[in-house]
Design a protein around this motif. Structure first.
Motif, PDB file in Angstrom:
ATOM      1  N   VAL A 104       0.826  -1.206   0.000  1.00 20.62           N
ATOM      2  CA  VAL A 104       0.000   0.000   0.000  1.00 20.62           C
ATOM      3  C   VAL A 104       0.866   1.264   0.000  1.00 20.62           C
ATOM      4  N   TRP A 105       1.957   1.273   0.772  1.00 20.33           N
ATOM      5  CA  TRP A 105       2.798   2.478   0.816  1.00 20.33           C
ATOM      6  C   TRP A 105       3.387   2.784  -0.560  1.00 20.33           C
ATOM      7  N   HIS A 106       3.707   1.747  -1.341  1.00 21.89           N
ATOM      8  CA  HIS A 106       4.299   1.973  -2.659  1.00 21.89           C
ATOM      9  C   HIS A 106       3.233   2.451  -3.655  1.00 21.89           C
ATOM     10  N   ILE A 107       2.008   1.965  -3.512  1.00 25.60           N
ATOM     11  CA  ILE A 107       0.908   2.467  -4.341  1.00 25.60           C
ATOM     12  C   ILE A 107       0.705   3.956  -4.056  1.00 25.60           C
ATOM     13  N   ALA A 108       0.765   4.327  -2.773  1.00 25.90           N
ATOM     14  CA  ALA A 108       0.617   5.740  -2.395  1.00 25.90           C
ATOM     15  C   ALA A 108       1.765   6.575  -2.971  1.00 25.90           C
ATOM     16  N   LEU A 109       2.979   6.068  -2.876  1.00 30.13           N
ATOM     17  CA  LEU A 109       4.136   6.795  -3.406  1.00 30.13           C
ATOM     18  C   LEU A 109       4.033   6.968  -4.918  1.00 30.13           C
ATOM     19  N   LEU A 110       3.712   5.895  -5.629  1.00 34.12           N
ATOM     20  CA  LEU A 110       3.553   5.976  -7.083  1.00 34.12           C
ATOM     21  C   LEU A 110       2.473   6.985  -7.460  1.00 34.12           C
ATOM     22  N   SER A 111       1.362   6.936  -6.754  1.00 28.69           N
ATOM     23  CA  SER A 111       0.249   7.847  -7.038  1.00 28.69           C
ATOM     24  C   SER A 111       0.644   9.293  -6.801  1.00 28.69           C
ATOM     25  N   LEU A 112       1.397   9.549  -5.754  1.00 25.77           N
ATOM     26  CA  LEU A 112       1.838  10.918  -5.450  1.00 25.77           C
ATOM     27  C   LEU A 112       2.832  11.421  -6.496  1.00 25.77           C
ATOM     28  N   VAL A 113       3.792  10.583  -6.856  1.00 23.81           N
ATOM     29  CA  VAL A 113       4.786  10.971  -7.860  1.00 23.81           C
ATOM     30  C   VAL A 113       4.102  11.295  -9.189  1.00 23.81           C
ATOM     31  N   VAL A 114       3.210  10.433  -9.629  1.00 27.29           N
ATOM     32  CA  VAL A 114       2.505  10.649 -10.898  1.00 27.29           C
ATOM     33  C   VAL A 114       1.664  11.920 -10.827  1.00 27.29           C
ATOM     34  N   ALA A 115       0.952  12.107  -9.715  1.00 29.23           N
ATOM     35  CA  ALA A 115       0.078  13.284  -9.582  1.00 29.23           C
ATOM     36  C   ALA A 115       0.878  14.576  -9.636  1.00 29.23           C
ATOM     37  N   VAL A 116       1.957  14.665  -8.883  1.00 30.26           N
ATOM     38  CA  VAL A 116       2.751  15.898  -8.850  1.00 30.26           C
ATOM     39  C   VAL A 116       3.408  16.156 -10.207  1.00 30.26           C
ATOM     40  N   ALA A 182      -5.792  10.911  -5.493  1.00 33.41           N
ATOM     41  CA  ALA A 182      -6.873  10.088  -4.939  1.00 33.41           C
ATOM     42  C   ALA A 182      -7.392   9.082  -5.968  1.00 33.41           C
ATOM     43  N   ILE A 183      -7.542   9.524  -7.220  1.00 30.69           N
ATOM     44  CA  ILE A 183      -8.027   8.622  -8.278  1.00 30.69           C
ATOM     45  C   ILE A 183      -7.044   7.469  -8.474  1.00 30.69           C
ATOM     46  N   ASP A 184      -5.766   7.786  -8.656  1.00 31.33           N
ATOM     47  CA  ASP A 184      -4.762   6.744  -8.888  1.00 31.33           C
ATOM     48  C   ASP A 184      -4.607   5.827  -7.682  1.00 31.33           C
ATOM     49  N   PHE A 185      -4.608   6.402  -6.485  1.00 36.30           N
ATOM     50  CA  PHE A 185      -4.411   5.618  -5.265  1.00 36.30           C
ATOM     51  C   PHE A 185      -5.565   4.637  -5.057  1.00 36.30           C
ATOM     52  N   ILE A 186      -6.792   5.129  -5.174  1.00 32.36           N
ATOM     53  CA  ILE A 186      -7.947   4.253  -4.950  1.00 32.36           C
ATOM     54  C   ILE A 186      -8.044   3.189  -6.038  1.00 32.36           C
ATOM     55  N   MET A 187      -7.793   3.581  -7.303  1.00 40.07           N
ATOM     56  CA  MET A 187      -7.794   2.591  -8.386  1.00 40.07           C
ATOM     57  C   MET A 187      -6.685   1.552  -8.165  1.00 40.07           C
ATOM     58  N   GLY A 188      -5.525   2.005  -7.719  1.00 41.48           N
ATOM     59  CA  GLY A 188      -4.429   1.088  -7.418  1.00 41.48           C
ATOM     60  C   GLY A 188      -4.804   0.114  -6.312  1.00 41.48           C
ATOM     61  N   LEU A 189      -5.476   0.611  -5.267  1.00 43.09           N
ATOM     62  CA  LEU A 189      -5.917  -0.266  -4.168  1.00 43.09           C
ATOM     63  C   LEU A 189      -6.960  -1.270  -4.653  1.00 43.09           C
ATOM     64  N   ILE A 190      -7.849  -0.824  -5.520  1.00 45.20           N
ATOM     65  CA  ILE A 190      -8.866  -1.738  -6.062  1.00 45.20           C
ATOM     66  C   ILE A 190      -8.198  -2.867  -6.833  1.00 45.20           C
ATOM     67  N   ILE A 191      -7.244  -2.518  -7.685  1.00 45.58           N
ATOM     68  CA  ILE A 191      -6.519  -3.548  -8.450  1.00 45.58           C
ATOM     69  C   ILE A 191      -5.769  -4.469  -7.505  1.00 45.58           C
ATOM     70  N   ARG A 192      -5.091  -3.898  -6.526  1.00 39.79           N
ATOM     71  CA  ARG A 192      -4.274  -4.670  -5.574  1.00 39.79           C
ATOM     72  C   ARG A 192      -5.120  -5.671  -4.790  1.00 39.79           C
ATOM     73  N   PHE A 193      -6.222  -5.207  -4.211  1.00 43.60           N
ATOM     74  CA  PHE A 193      -6.978  -6.081  -3.318  1.00 43.60           C
ATOM     75  C   PHE A 193      -8.026  -6.911  -4.046  1.00 43.60           C
ATOM     76  N   ARG A 194      -8.434  -6.515  -5.241  1.00 40.83           N
ATOM     77  CA  ARG A 194      -9.319  -7.362  -6.037  1.00 40.83           C
ATOM     78  C   ARG A 194      -8.573  -8.643  -6.435  1.00 40.83           C
ATOM     79  N   ARG A 195      -7.313  -8.514  -6.777  1.00 40.31           N
ATOM     80  CA  ARG A 195      -6.522  -9.678  -7.180  1.00 40.31           C
ATOM     81  C   ARG A 195      -6.172 -10.561  -6.000  1.00 40.31           C
ATOM     82  N   GLU A 196      -6.066  -9.942  -4.817  1.00 36.86           N
ATOM     83  CA  GLU A 196      -5.731 -10.721  -3.630  1.00 36.86           C
ATOM     84  C   GLU A 196      -6.908 -11.562  -3.168  1.00 36.86           C
ATOM     85  N   ALA A 197      -8.121 -11.066  -3.409  1.00 40.76           N
ATOM     86  CA  ALA A 197      -9.332 -11.719  -2.868  1.00 40.76           C
ATOM     87  C   ALA A 197      -9.612 -13.029  -3.554  1.00 40.76           C
TER      88      ALA A 197
END
Length: 197
Positions: A104-116, A182-197
């Motif tokens: 999750v921390w890396h998804i947040a970092l990627l999302s922040l880097v891309v957004a900025v 927020a868009i990238d982070f939430i979409m990233g979390l959806i992809i991450r945890f949808r695949r885990e489930a």
């Protein structure tokens, strides 16, 4: 000692499946660094100080605009995903590869880097020169992986135009940065945890 011969360099198209995870991440970070440098240089040549664009606003109103817009985008995406076949929204597996095994921390970092980086170039520099419409055309065009399908291309254009609009409404780059993050982070979390489930 073997001589280096530039004529032996070959450039070819590579699919996302041919890239290692490390190479995919390196590519992502390098392209974002290039995007940021171009954005900073463009602002400089416009006679503007790019650091003032990143000055924090005095109130938190920009967060309402940014996160409100992100919620609207996510709602539209959720509705579209109910009725649009998965192959019509296919990005070639890039998002899947980027987010599916990240902590999750890396998804947040990627999302922040891309957004900025992307907001500095597109809203901070290009929109200042060409306005939100042409900026959104260019933004959709650089997201090449979506161009094969009109639904994600239209969605990327609409998101970009919305990001430009909230930038004009708030007069701070932090509103589109917050929305993009927020868009990238939430979409990233959806992809991450949808695949885990």
């Amino acid at each position: 000692m073997k001589k280096f011969d530039i004529r032996n360099i070959r450039v070819r198209s590579v699919s996302v499946d041919e890239l290692s995870d490390r190479m995919l991440l390196l590519n992502l970070y390098v392209t974002q660094a290039v995007t940021l440098v171009i954005g900073l240089a463009w602002c400089f040549f416009q006679g503007r100080n790019p650091l003032t664009l990143l000055g924090l606003p005095s109130d938190a109103r920009f967060l309402y605009w940014g996160f409100g817009f992100a919620l609207a985008v996510l709602a539209v995406d959720l509705i579209l995903s109910r009725w649009v076949p998965e192959e019509a929204a296919d990005d070639g597996g890039v998002n899947e590869r980027i987010f599916r095994c990240r902590p999750v921390w890396h998804i947040a970092l990627l999302s922040l880097v891309v957004a900025v980086c992307e907001e500095m170039l597109f809203r901070g520099a290009i929109q200042h020169s060409f306005g939100p419409y042409w900026t959104s055309i260019l933004f959709a065009a650089i997201h090449v992986r979506y161009l094969k399908h009109w639904i994600p291309t239209g969605l990327v254009f609409g998101i970009s135009y919305g990001l430009g609009w909230i930038y004009l409404q708030t007069d701070t780059l932090w509103a589109p940065i917050a929305a993009h993050f927020a868009i990238d982070f939430i979409m990233g979390l959806i992809i991450r945890f949808r695949r885990e489930a």
